[in-house]
Motif scaffolding. Structure first.
Motif, PDB file in Angstrom:
ATOM      1  N   TYR A  79     -12.132  -3.553   4.870  1.00 48.49           N
ATOM      2  CA  TYR A  79     -11.788  -2.626   3.779  1.00 48.49           C
ATOM      3  C   TYR A  79     -13.041  -2.057   3.137  1.00 48.49           C
ATOM      4  O   TYR A  79     -13.133  -0.863   2.856  1.00 48.49           O
ATOM      5  CB  TYR A  79     -10.951  -3.352   2.730  1.00 48.49           C
ATOM      6  N   LEU A 136      -4.901   2.379   3.035  1.00 50.15           N
ATOM      7  CA  LEU A 136      -5.755   1.368   3.659  1.00 50.15           C
ATOM      8  C   LEU A 136      -5.855   1.577   5.157  1.00 50.15           C
ATOM      9  O   LEU A 136      -6.838   1.166   5.771  1.00 50.15           O
ATOM     10  CB  LEU A 136      -5.191  -0.041   3.379  1.00 50.15           C
ATOM     11  N   ALA A 172       0.834  -1.209   0.000  1.00 48.51           N
ATOM     12  CA  ALA A 172       0.000   0.000   0.000  1.00 48.51           C
ATOM     13  C   ALA A 172       0.865   1.254   0.000  1.00 48.51           C
ATOM     14  O   ALA A 172       0.553   2.238  -0.681  1.00 48.51           O
ATOM     15  CB  ALA A 172      -0.923  -0.005   1.214  1.00 48.51           C
ATOM     16  N   ARG A 203       2.434   1.840  -3.455  1.00 46.07           N
ATOM     17  CA  ARG A 203       1.455   2.372  -4.407  1.00 46.07           C
ATOM     18  C   ARG A 203       1.211   3.861  -4.187  1.00 46.07           C
ATOM     19  O   ARG A 203       0.869   4.578  -5.119  1.00 46.07           O
ATOM     20  CB  ARG A 203       0.129   1.626  -4.278  1.00 46.07           C
TER      21      ARG A 203
END
Length: 287
Positions: free
Chosen positions: A171, A108, A23, A26
């Motif tokens: 999520y 996240l 995460a 990214r």
């Protein structure tokens, strides 16, 4: 208890580190913003640490599973140190005057730091300690996985599915709302008369915003120093000021203390609005 059962802690930590590292890779910008938000030392925040951290997490994720012997023990010690450091940072952030968000898992993991965040990090540190004991007593996780029988693989698969389903549900519940259609975007900028508001500088002197605007155009940026995105903007202001000399650039803070003094470029002019009168009048948000 089966030696493979002991490996669950290392496997769970490997999964957490892999998700966290991926995460952050990214979205590297959010990692640096989290360093600002958590008020880590500026030298660390502006160094290569935010770029290195996700790759360190990914490396630890793999190493927890594939290493053996003394190297496995060193990796486990490093994991304990990492999660202990995370816990210290989170406990410290929970005591800040302003609420802060922790991007511990990149986008996240965005969420306000509080008791739940602390409990989560305590549990992760506990898993890291168990993984260290497991490394010392039972050796390579990969070797135990390769030597597992059908029953052991069965309950391990069931555990994996449980973790994945829980993660997907969490999520989904935290997914941001969809973006508004293009025709609902903010309207074009509309000029308004400059109000007669008083702002206080760092010396305690009050200034009439209307009178100041008659002398020179003013660019006032409201910033919450507990907001990582704000600090990204603030860091860009000295260059912006140099490229736009026709503007007088000011930073507006709710409080100006030693922490703010250390974090702001000394060439930036600062106004203080302790009661957030300016902020409420213009209905500002940060950043």
């Amino acid at each position: 208890m089966s030696t493979l059962s002991w490996s669950v802690s290392a496997l769970l930590l490997a999964l957490v580190l892999a998700v966290s590292g991926a995460a952050k890779v990214r979205d590297p910008k959010s990692t640096r913003e989290s360093f600002y938000t958590l008020q880590l030392p500026l030298r660390l925040t502006r160094s290569a640490a935010p770029r290195v951290l996700p790759w360190a997490e990914l490396t630890l994720a793999v190493a927890l599973v594939v290493t053996s012997g003394a190297l496995q023990t060193l990796v486990a010690i490093g994991t304990v140190a990492l999660f202990a450091g995370y816990l210290v940072v989170i406990v410290r952030a929970s005591r800040f005057p302003e609420k802060v968000e922790c991007g511990c898992l990149g986008k996240l993991g965005l969420g306000t730091v509080g008791p739940v965040t602390i409990v989560r990090n305590v549990l992760l540190l506990g898993l890291a300690v168990v993984a260290l004991l497991d490394a010392v007593q039972h050796g390579s996780v990969l070797a135990r996985l390769l030597g597992a029988d059908a029953v052991e693989w069965g309950w391990l698969l069931a555990l994996t599915i449980t973790v994945l389903v829980t993660g997907l549900m969490t999520y989904a519940s935290g997914s941001p709302p969809p973006a508004p259609p293009a025709d609902e975007d903010l309207a074009d900028y509309e000029r308004r008369p400059t109000p007669t508001l008083f702002l206080t500088d760092t010396n305690g002197d009050r200034h009439n915003l209307h009178a100041l605007s008659l002398q020179q155009a003013r660019f006032v940026v409201y910033a919450n120093l507990g907001c990582g995105a704000c600090m990204t903007v603030i860091d860009a202001l000295p260059v912006f000021q140099a490229e736009n000399p026709e503007l007088a650039v000011h930073v507006l803070l709710q409080r100006y203390d030693d922490a703010a003094r250390a974090r702001l470029d000394p060439h930036l002019e600062v106004f203080v609005d302790p009661e957030l009168i300016f902020v409420q009048f213009f209905q500002l948000n940060s950043p």
